[in-house]
Design a protein around this motif. Sequence first.
Motif, PDB file in Angstrom:
ATOM      1  N   VAL A  58       0.854  -1.187   0.000  1.00 23.52           N
ATOM      2  CA  VAL A  58       0.000   0.000   0.000  1.00 23.52           C
ATOM      3  C   VAL A  58       0.896   1.245   0.000  1.00 23.52           C
ATOM      4  CG1 VAL A  58      -1.773   1.287   1.262  1.00 23.52           C
ATOM      5  CG2 VAL A  58      -1.824  -1.231   1.234  1.00 23.52           C
ATOM      6  N   ILE A  59       0.749   2.061  -1.055  1.00 26.15           N
ATOM      7  CA  ILE A  59       1.568   3.275  -1.145  1.00 26.15           C
ATOM      8  C   ILE A  59       0.665   4.501  -1.219  1.00 26.15           C
ATOM      9  CG2 ILE A  59       3.387   4.512  -2.402  1.00 26.15           C
ATOM     10  CD1 ILE A  59       4.319   1.908  -3.583  1.00 26.15           C
ATOM     11  N   PHE A  60       0.744   5.366  -0.213  1.00 28.90           N
ATOM     12  CA  PHE A  60       0.030   6.638  -0.281  1.00 28.90           C
ATOM     13  C   PHE A  60       0.878   7.568  -1.143  1.00 28.90           C
ATOM     14  CE2 PHE A  60      -1.610   4.521   3.398  1.00 28.90           C
ATOM     15  CZ  PHE A  60      -2.966   4.754   3.306  1.00 28.90           C
ATOM     16  N   THR A  61       0.286   7.991  -2.248  1.00 28.91           N
ATOM     17  CA  THR A  61       1.022   8.829  -3.201  1.00 28.91           C
ATOM     18  C   THR A  61       0.013   9.710  -3.935  1.00 28.91           C
ATOM     19  OG1 THR A  61       2.711   8.797  -4.936  1.00 28.91           O
ATOM     20  CG2 THR A  61       0.991   7.114  -5.082  1.00 28.91           C
ATOM     21  N   CYS A  62       0.484  10.579  -4.802  1.00 27.94           N
ATOM     22  CA  CYS A  62      -0.441  11.510  -5.443  1.00 27.94           C
ATOM     23  C   CYS A  62       0.135  12.010  -6.756  1.00 27.94           C
ATOM     24  CB  CYS A  62      -0.732  12.677  -4.507  1.00 27.94           C
ATOM     25  SG  CYS A  62       0.729  13.694  -4.190  1.00 27.94           S
ATOM     26  N   ASN A  63      -0.621  12.879  -7.413  1.00 22.14           N
ATOM     27  CA  ASN A  63      -0.185  13.430  -8.696  1.00 22.14           C
ATOM     28  C   ASN A  63       0.820  14.562  -8.541  1.00 22.14           C
ATOM     29  OD1 ASN A  63      -2.031  11.794  -9.952  1.00 22.14           O
ATOM     30  ND2 ASN A  63      -3.190  13.448 -10.908  1.00 22.14           N
ATOM     31  N   HIS A  64       0.540  15.491  -7.598  1.00 20.32           N
ATOM     32  CA  HIS A  64       1.193  16.807  -7.658  1.00 20.32           C
ATOM     33  C   HIS A  64       2.581  16.846  -7.025  1.00 20.32           C
ATOM     34  CE1 HIS A  64       0.486  17.640  -3.382  1.00 20.32           C
ATOM     35  NE2 HIS A  64       1.322  18.645  -3.541  1.00 20.32           N
ATOM     36  N   CYS A  65       2.847  15.977  -6.067  1.00 26.09           N
ATOM     37  CA  CYS A  65       4.066  16.099  -5.266  1.00 26.09           C
ATOM     38  C   CYS A  65       5.305  15.666  -6.058  1.00 26.09           C
ATOM     39  CB  CYS A  65       3.920  15.224  -4.019  1.00 26.09           C
ATOM     40  SG  CYS A  65       5.431  15.094  -3.052  1.00 26.09           S
ATOM     41  N   PRO A  66       6.336  16.516  -6.125  1.00 28.59           N
ATOM     42  CA  PRO A  66       7.542  16.162  -6.892  1.00 28.59           C
ATOM     43  C   PRO A  66       8.209  14.871  -6.397  1.00 28.59           C
ATOM     44  CG  PRO A  66       7.568  18.477  -6.321  1.00 28.59           C
ATOM     45  CD  PRO A  66       6.414  17.874  -5.591  1.00 28.59           C
ATOM     46  N   TYR A  67       8.108  14.603  -5.101  1.00 28.03           N
ATOM     47  CA  TYR A  67       8.673  13.353  -4.580  1.00 28.03           C
ATOM     48  C   TYR A  67       7.875  12.161  -5.087  1.00 28.03           C
ATOM     49  CZ  TYR A  67      12.231  15.371  -1.634  1.00 28.03           C
ATOM     50  OH  TYR A  67      13.348  16.011  -1.210  1.00 28.03           O
ATOM     51  N   ALA A  68       6.543  12.314  -5.137  1.00 28.30           N
ATOM     52  CA  ALA A  68       5.684  11.255  -5.674  1.00 28.30           C
ATOM     53  C   ALA A  68       5.988  11.059  -7.161  1.00 28.30           C
ATOM     54  CB  ALA A  68       4.220  11.615  -5.459  1.00 28.30           C
ATOM     55  N   ASP A  96      -6.902  15.962  -0.372  1.00 26.04           N
ATOM     56  CA  ASP A  96      -8.206  16.522  -0.679  1.00 26.04           C
ATOM     57  C   ASP A  96      -8.098  17.410  -1.920  1.00 26.04           C
ATOM     58  OD1 ASP A  96     -11.044  17.006   0.767  1.00 26.04           O
ATOM     59  OD2 ASP A  96     -10.412  18.749  -0.407  1.00 26.04           O
ATOM     60  N   PRO A  97      -8.867  17.083  -2.970  1.00 27.26           N
ATOM     61  CA  PRO A  97      -8.750  17.828  -4.229  1.00 27.26           C
ATOM     62  C   PRO A  97      -9.167  19.287  -4.096  1.00 27.26           C
ATOM     63  CG  PRO A  97     -10.167  15.886  -4.487  1.00 27.26           C
ATOM     64  CD  PRO A  97      -9.850  15.995  -3.031  1.00 27.26           C
ATOM     65  N   SER A  98      -9.935  19.622  -3.053  1.00 29.60           N
ATOM     66  CA  SER A  98     -10.310  21.037  -2.899  1.00 29.60           C
ATOM     67  C   SER A  98      -9.094  21.859  -2.445  1.00 29.60           C
ATOM     68  CB  SER A  98     -11.462  21.196  -1.909  1.00 29.60           C
ATOM     69  OG  SER A  98     -11.042  20.921  -0.590  1.00 29.60           O
ATOM     70  N   VAL A  99      -8.075  21.181  -1.916  1.00 25.44           N
ATOM     71  CA  VAL A  99      -6.833  21.869  -1.520  1.00 25.44           C
ATOM     72  C   VAL A  99      -5.850  21.865  -2.687  1.00 25.44           C
ATOM     73  CG1 VAL A  99      -4.945  21.969   0.156  1.00 25.44           C
ATOM     74  CG2 VAL A  99      -7.193  21.146   0.882  1.00 25.44           C
ATOM     75  N   VAL A 100      -5.728  20.703  -3.342  1.00 21.25           N
ATOM     76  CA  VAL A 100      -4.831  20.596  -4.506  1.00 21.25           C
ATOM     77  C   VAL A 100      -5.615  20.000  -5.683  1.00 21.25           C
ATOM     78  CG1 VAL A 100      -2.616  19.754  -5.362  1.00 21.25           C
ATOM     79  CG2 VAL A 100      -2.927  20.088  -2.914  1.00 21.25           C
ATOM     80  N   ARG A 137       2.757  11.621   4.679  1.00 24.17           N
ATOM     81  CA  ARG A 137       3.376  12.270   3.523  1.00 24.17           C
ATOM     82  C   ARG A 137       3.177  11.400   2.287  1.00 24.17           C
ATOM     83  NH1 ARG A 137       7.502   9.537   6.368  1.00 24.17           N
ATOM     84  NH2 ARG A 137       8.228   7.869   5.017  1.00 24.17           N
ATOM     85  N   THR A 138       3.451  12.007   1.137  1.00 24.39           N
ATOM     86  CA  THR A 138       3.486  11.223  -0.098  1.00 24.39           C
ATOM     87  C   THR A 138       4.895  11.314  -0.651  1.00 24.39           C
ATOM     88  OG1 THR A 138       2.672  13.177  -1.293  1.00 24.39           O
ATOM     89  CG2 THR A 138       1.056  11.503  -0.692  1.00 24.39           C
ATOM     90  N   PRO A 139       5.486  10.165  -1.099  1.00 31.65           N
ATOM     91  CA  PRO A 139       4.952   8.799  -0.942  1.00 31.65           C
ATOM     92  C   PRO A 139       5.242   8.245   0.448  1.00 31.65           C
ATOM     93  CG  PRO A 139       6.819   8.872  -2.522  1.00 31.65           C
ATOM     94  CD  PRO A 139       6.728  10.194  -1.871  1.00 31.65           C
ATOM     95  N   ALA A 191      11.587   9.269   4.998  1.00 30.16           N
ATOM     96  CA  ALA A 191      11.964  10.000   3.788  1.00 30.16           C
ATOM     97  C   ALA A 191      11.291  11.357   3.810  1.00 30.16           C
ATOM     98  CB  ALA A 191      11.534   9.227   2.547  1.00 30.16           C
ATOM     99  N   ILE A 192      11.865  12.279   3.069  1.00 29.24           N
ATOM    100  CA  ILE A 192      11.217  13.571   2.881  1.00 29.24           C
ATOM    101  C   ILE A 192      10.057  13.370   1.919  1.00 29.24           C
ATOM    102  CG2 ILE A 192      11.515  15.911   1.933  1.00 29.24           C
ATOM    103  CD1 ILE A 192      12.954  15.497   4.580  1.00 29.24           C
ATOM    104  N   GLY A 193       8.969  14.059   2.170  1.00 31.09           N
ATOM    105  CA  GLY A 193       7.833  13.969   1.260  1.00 31.09           C
ATOM    106  C   GLY A 193       6.918  15.157   1.450  1.00 31.09           C
ATOM    107  N   CYS A 194       5.838  15.187   0.654  1.00 31.42           N
ATOM    108  CA  CYS A 194       4.885  16.287   0.772  1.00 31.42           C
ATOM    109  C   CYS A 194       3.880  15.941   1.858  1.00 31.42           C
ATOM    110  CB  CYS A 194       4.146  16.475  -0.548  1.00 31.42           C
ATOM    111  SG  CYS A 194       5.257  16.768  -1.932  1.00 31.42           S
ATOM    112  N   SER A 195       3.551  16.906   2.684  1.00 33.28           N
ATOM    113  CA  SER A 195       2.549  16.649   3.710  1.00 33.28           C
ATOM    114  C   SER A 195       1.225  16.321   3.027  1.00 33.28           C
ATOM    115  CB  SER A 195       2.392  17.875   4.608  1.00 33.28           C
ATOM    116  OG  SER A 195       1.986  18.986   3.835  1.00 33.28           O
ATOM    117  N   ILE A 196       0.413  15.505   3.692  1.00 34.36           N
ATOM    118  CA  ILE A 196      -0.894  15.163   3.145  1.00 34.36           C
ATOM    119  C   ILE A 196      -1.820  16.366   3.300  1.00 34.36           C
ATOM    120  CG2 ILE A 196      -2.919  13.694   3.534  1.00 34.36           C
ATOM    121  CD1 ILE A 196      -0.883  11.375   3.964  1.00 34.36           C
TER     122      ILE A 196
END
Lengths: 200, 159
Positions: A58-68, A96-100, A137-139, A191-196
């Motif tokens: 299971v990997i929490f990840t997303c579109n926008h984050c440069p680390y992801a 949450d897509p309303s934030v990003v 964070r992501t990822p 690891a460094i990542g983007c906050s959720i």
Amino acid sequence: MKKVLFACVVLALTAFTNHNQHAGGYHVGDVATDFSLKGTDGNMHSLSGIENANGYVVIFTCNHCPYAKAYEDRIIQLQAEFGPKGYPIVAINPNDPSVVEEDSYDNMKKRYSEKGFNFLYLIDEGQTIYPQYGATRTPHVFLLDKNRVVKYIGAIDDNASNADKVKERYLANAINALIAGETPSPASTKAIGCSIKKKK
Amino acid sequence: MVFLGLLKTNSMGQNVVRYEKFEELQEVYTNGSPDTTYVVNFWATWCRPCVKELPYFESIHAAYKDSAVKVILVSLDFPNTIDSGLVPFVKRKGLKAMVAVLKDGNANRWIDMVDTSWSGALPGTLFVHGKYRRFYEKSYETPEGLKTDLLKAIRNKEL
């Protein structure tokens, strides 16, 4: 006496919560919850619905984050390597897509086809699953065995910015340990990542 | 050659200090003056909540620049985007506080050295005053929130 005891318990609980802000999340050895989340294919998916699984990545990840983004190709490779061995990757976008806006369901579908993802890409609608796992964070990876017992938490490898300079493939090594019937070591990494991005 | 490089960045305004190893950064706030309060903010140009709170750190820097408070903005932008992304960003925003970039790629090795409570999510801010250490894994919604944590650090020097 009962009152005193109660006060002590409350104090202890408060102290614990203050001390560790991720106290709600899973630690290695905990049993992780299953879920039913919408995938980019429009269907609902759960871990129990995946056939022939010996475990779950299971990997929490997303579109926008440069680390992801930096890890997209490596996640595709990991699925190609370990999916056939019974360790499928299940990617969950917790933001949450309303934030990003970039992490909206439609943009997930777009990214899924652009990159040719070979793994499930699900959306944590209502943001109810990631807090249970304790993803921050992501990822952020949670490797589970067949019984959903958490075996490894953390990073994919030791070099986010440069795949060619990776020295330790933490996640791949952990999966290989499970395949060999061993305990992953290290069982957790950071690891460094983007906050959720929580709904405001 | 290195000297020429420094001259070049200086002439553009704000200099970005480059650290190859985490220990070089750690040295700055652990072996500096015990009377100085260090505010070490971990951020990146692409991190929206980080960029949003940068002005709060800038105003702390401006307000306390003659007192013993040192703000260090530690960028975790990828090494290959420092010259193309970070340096122009710092110039464009006119950042006055010290900007550093940490190029130590193996974050698993050093995240716990910043603080064991940090998961690695950006942004995060470390306050150091003598032996006083507080790390906050959060973004500041208001300048007052940052000031509150700073004043706590200033008032609570530990030896």
